[in-house]
Design a protein around this motif. Structure first.
Motif, PDB file in Angstrom:
ATOM      1  N   TYR A 417       0.806  -1.221   0.000  1.00 44.25           N
ATOM      2  CA  TYR A 417       0.000   0.000   0.000  1.00 44.25           C
ATOM      3  C   TYR A 417       0.841   1.275   0.000  1.00 44.25           C
ATOM      4  O   TYR A 417       0.304   2.380  -0.010  1.00 44.25           O
ATOM      5  N   PRO A 419       2.194   4.216  -1.548  1.00 52.55           N
ATOM      6  CA  PRO A 419       1.660   4.826  -2.781  1.00 52.55           C
ATOM      7  C   PRO A 419       2.603   4.746  -3.963  1.00 52.55           C
ATOM      8  O   PRO A 419       2.163   4.771  -5.109  1.00 52.55           O
ATOM      9  N   CYS A 422       1.584   1.597  -6.404  1.00 52.14           N
ATOM     10  CA  CYS A 422       0.488   1.708  -7.377  1.00 52.14           C
ATOM     11  C   CYS A 422       0.717   2.857  -8.348  1.00 52.14           C
ATOM     12  O   CYS A 422       0.335   2.781  -9.523  1.00 52.14           O
TER      13      CYS A 422
END
Length: 468
Positions: A417, A419, A422
């Motif tokens: 997760y 950032p 992604c």
């Protein structure tokens, strides 16, 4: 501005970690004075001494001789006046980094003469900028980075007040500095541009003009390469009158103008022309000649024309958009005859709005008629989102809680997760979509650098990155 250049072979040759040391070394070149030897401490000088050093640098611009520079530089902060390098297949004025003035003219003329067009992408973040320039280096080609007023406001932050378009001005300037800081590092020429500016957005445009003028006073070139005025909703005479007024101002600091006549259909960035009169989607040769005649009279002016030939923003079902590229061909022939140019001349540099979703045949035909730039926004928005969507699908079970995943109830999920993970997926997806765009526009291997070397010392989330 007099500019020297050295042979540019590939992207980087000196690790970034060595750049500060090398930068300090450059400040001790003969003839630069005691102030230049202060290196990083220059920032501590009084404003009076700083202005004195700036004046000294200006006086040396025309006398500095070409010298070999075997490292990257930081163009926003560096003392070096000369851009780094030239390209084997490009005019000698065209250099890595943001191109302006004569370099901009030569680059766009090179595109027209050699039958390719440059992709122009509306960017809203540093991440989208990086992905587009990365794609340009991969395809050995130039690229245009541009900001709309709404995109520029987002770049500054939606929490910032936008009275008198202050946030939109700040965001465009901030984005411009980011492009200038990284474009030369990637080693490709970048055209720095702003997109549609309607009459109601002229205060935004005025703020950018002031930013250009201030940058020109310091650096001898505008902050941006060019800007677009979109007054197509106004009467043609008023459209031309305002464009001439601004081009006269812009010519003084060597900045180009893109003007639009006719209407681009569809909807983009809050401008909705989905119900536009179909006749307004197709420009007439006589109208384009009016524009060409008026803007050509501006001393030192440089302009491109976004003529309408059925262009539509967005992506629609096949058959819903009817492009007529031959409008551009007829206009070129008409204008060439009227101004006394040879048969086959292409006096106008056209731009293609609404490139997303267009048929390849129409794209290639338009390029053949003198289109030197094509806007692509909708498709890159999708590609960015698609990268995030695919990342979530692939790692769904690792993205539901901070701790606990299929590998164990006590296993942390931070590297999933984070950032950067992604966002990098979004960038990679955008690079892939841009590769297709460069191919469609025949804008591949036009610099002559060859493929880039794999980047080294690439750090990722949790250093180890994610499993394949």
């Amino acid at each position: 501005m007099a500019m020297s250049a050295v042979a540019f072979t590939n992207v980087a040759v000196t690790p970034t970690a060595q750049a500060p040391k090398a930068l300090a070394a450059r400040t001790t070149q003969p003839g630069q004075g005691d102030e230049a030897r202060q290196g990083p401490t220059l920032m501590k000088l009084s404003s009076g001494l700083a202005l004195g050093a700036l004046a000294c640098r200006r006086s040396m611009r025309t006398s500095r001789k070409a010298q070999a520079i075997d490292e990257k530089r930081f163009p926003v902060l560096s003392r070096s006046e000369a851009p780094l390098g030239v390209f084997p297949k490009m005019p000698k004025t065209v250099h890595p980094g943001v191109v302006t003035g004569q370099a901009l003219k030569d680059l766009l003329n090179h595109a027209k003469e050699n039958g390719y067009a440059i992709p122009a992408v509306n960017c809203v973040s540093s991440s989208s900028i990086n992905a587009c320039i990365e794609a340009a280096r991969k395809m050995d080609a130039p690229i245009m980075i541009q900001f709309s007023a709404g995109g520029a406001q987002f770049y500054a932050g939606k929490g910032l007040d936008n009275t008198q378009f202050h946030a939109a001005i700040a965001g465009a300037v901030s984005g411009a500095y980011h492009v200038r800081a990284v474009a030369e590092q990637y080693g490709v020429p970048v055209i720095l541009h702003t997109d549609h500016c309607a009459k109601k957005l002229l205060p935004w445009f005025d703020g950018l003009m002031e930013a250009n003028e201030r940058f020109f006073e310091q650096q001898g070139e505008p902050l941006f390469s060019s800007h677009m005025l979109d007054l197509s909703e106004e009467p043609l005479e008023e459209n031309i009158e305002i464009c001439v007024k601004y081009l006269e101002r812009m010519a003084k600091f060597n900045c180009g103008l893109e003007m639009e006549l006719g209407i681009t259909g569809g909807e983009e960035d809050g401008v909705n022309n989905e119900d536009a009169n179909p006749e307004d989607l197709y420009s007439k040769p006589e109208e384009i000649l009016q524009v060409y005649d008026a803007l050509s009279k501006v001393d030192n002016g440089f302009f491109t024309v976004a003529a309408a030939f059925g262009n539509v923003h967005g992506v629609y079902q096949p058959g819903n958009v009817r492009l007529e590229p031959k409008i551009l061909d007829r206009a070129q022939k008409y204008i060439a005859e009227k101004v006394g140019m040879e048969e086959g001349s292409k006096p106008v540099s056209f731009v293609f709005h609404g490139g997303s979703g267009s048929d390849l045949k129409d794209i290639r035909e338009a390029v053949g008629y003198g289109v030197i730039k094509m806007n692509i926004d909708t498709d890159t928005q999708w590609s960015y989102w698609s990268g995030i969507k695919d990342f979530e699908t692939k790692y769904h079970d690792y993205l539901q809680t901070q701790i606990g995943n299929p590998d164990g109830e006590d296993k942390p999920n931070k590297k999933y997760y984070d950032p950067r993970a992604c966002i990098r997926s979004a960038e990679e997806s955008t690079v892939q979509r841009m590769e297709q765009c460069f191919e469609d526009l025949r804008c591949v291997n036009v610099l002559g650098l060859g493929p880039p070397a794999p980047p080294s010392n690439v750090m990722g989330p949790r250093r180890g990155g994610l499993p394949a």
